[in-house]
Write an enzyme that holds these catalytic residues in place. Structure first.
Site, PDB file in Angstrom:
ATOM      1  CG  ASN A 251      -1.773   1.193   1.372  1.00 20.95           C
ATOM      2  OD1 ASN A 251      -2.489   1.537   0.420  1.00 20.95           O
ATOM      3  ND2 ASN A 251      -1.756   1.867   2.514  1.00 20.95           N
TER       4      ASN A 251
ATOM      5  CG  HIS B 126      -0.457   6.523   4.605  1.00 23.23           C
ATOM      6  ND1 HIS B 126      -1.835   6.632   4.628  1.00 23.23           N
ATOM      7  CD2 HIS B 126       0.003   7.395   5.525  1.00 23.23           C
ATOM      8  CE1 HIS B 126      -2.180   7.532   5.526  1.00 23.23           C
ATOM      9  NE2 HIS B 126      -1.084   8.009   6.096  1.00 23.23           N
TER      10      HIS B 126
ATOM     11  CB  SER C 171       5.335   5.154   3.975  1.00 21.13           C
ATOM     12  OG  SER C 171       5.746   6.218   4.799  1.00 21.13           O
TER      13      SER C 171
ATOM     14  CG  ASP D  27      -2.767   3.961   6.618  1.00 10.57           C
ATOM     15  OD1 ASP D  27      -2.849   3.419   5.497  1.00 10.57           O
ATOM     16  OD2 ASP D  27      -3.506   4.891   6.967  1.00 10.57           O
TER      17      ASP D  27
HETATM   18  C1  GRF Z   1      -2.777   9.001  -2.627  1.00 18.15           C
HETATM   19  O1  GRF Z   1      -2.346  10.144  -1.953  1.00 18.15           O
HETATM   20  C2  GRF Z   1      -2.475   7.758  -1.824  1.00 18.15           C
HETATM   21  O2  GRF Z   1      -1.279   7.834  -1.110  1.00 18.15           O
HETATM   22  C3  GRF Z   1      -3.630   7.718  -0.868  1.00 18.15           C
HETATM   23  O3  GRF Z   1      -4.747   8.129  -1.620  1.00 18.15           O
HETATM   24  C4  GRF Z   1      -4.304   8.951  -2.712  1.00 18.15           C
HETATM   25  C5  GRF Z   1      -4.781   8.277  -3.962  1.00 18.15           C
HETATM   26  O4  GRF Z   1      -4.525   9.035  -5.118  1.00 18.15           O
HETATM   27  N1  GRF Z   1      -3.748   6.416  -0.263  1.00 18.15           N
HETATM   28  P1  GRF Z   1      -4.638   8.360  -6.551  1.00 18.15           P
HETATM   29  O5  GRF Z   1      -6.027   7.722  -6.640  1.00 18.15           O
HETATM   30  O6  GRF Z   1      -3.554   7.350  -6.677  1.00 18.15           O
HETATM   31  O7  GRF Z   1      -4.503   9.482  -7.529  1.00 18.15           O
END
Ligand code: GRF
Length: 217
Positions: free
Chosen positions: A106, A108, A135, A144
């Protein structure tokens, strides 16, 4: 390595992974893109580039378990070896997470373990933090949490609004995620005692990643 990408919205990180995977020497290929929301913008991009793009609308299922059974079935149908969550906004049960242990990652938008959860940029600004980032980590049942594969540092600048910071961190995310996936797909990022150890000669570069100072690779 065949990857299945889970999205819920815009899908810009998914796009970054798709573009990286299109490079000849990249060690992962995108097998399927799955959204839990039928209106996710990212689905259009995936279809546009000819990838299987599947909607599994969580609202159509009676329980989390029933939704996850279908998710699991579709992922396996496409031969998924590693799941990449990219802006996927559903919490997954322990049953699903354990079934994909060390085979689900994932991204984050904070320097974990700080600022888990939603609205991390707002909280960073409220605290007056000077450096934030993003991360990529292996998924565990706690949100997370999980062994950290790689992180990128991003400065907080005077006068930043949450949207400014989100945009700056997102640029770093688009570089970090393909980098971290490469480490996993090459078998160089391994979990040992719930920490990631990166194989290779270079002690610092693979996991310490700051796009702004050009520390990539
Ligand atoms: C990103 O900031 C990701 O880290 C978070 O949600 C957002 C998703 O953006 N989990 P995208 O859909 O990849 O444009």
């Amino acid at each position: 390595m065949k990857i299945g990408i889970l999205i819920s919205g815009r899908g810009s990180n998914m796009q970054a992974l798709v573009k990286a995977a299109a490079e000849p020497d990249y060690p992962a290929e995108v097998a399927v893109v799955i959204s839990n929301r039928p209106d996710a913008l990212g689905l259009e991009y995936a279809r546009h580039v000819g990838l299987p793009a599947v909607t599994i609308d969580h609202k159509a299922y009676d329980s989390r378990e029933a939704f996850e059974r279908e998710l699991d079935r579709v992922l396996r149908q496409y031969g998924t070896e590693l799941i990449c969550n990219a802006g996927f906004m559903r919490l997954l049960t322990a049953g699903f997470v354990d079934a994909w242990h060390d085979r689900q990652i994932n991204i984050h938008p904070s320097l974990l373990p700080a600022y888990k959860g939603l609205h991390s940029h707002e909280r960073v600004l409220a605290d007056g933090v000077k450096i934030t980032g993003c991360s990529v980590h292996f998924v565990r049942t706690a949100m997370d949490a999980g062994p950290i594969i790689a992180q990128a540092a991003v400065p907080v600048l005077e006068g930043d609004e949450p949207g400014d910071l989100a945009a700056r961190v997102l640029q770093a995310e688009h570089q970090l995620y393909p980098h971290a996936l490469k480490l996993v797909a090459e078998g160089r990022a391994r979990v040992r005692d719930e920490k990631v150890v990166i194989d290779g000669n270079d002690r610092a570069a693979p996991a310490l990643f700051s796009p702004l100072i050009g520390a990539r690779d």
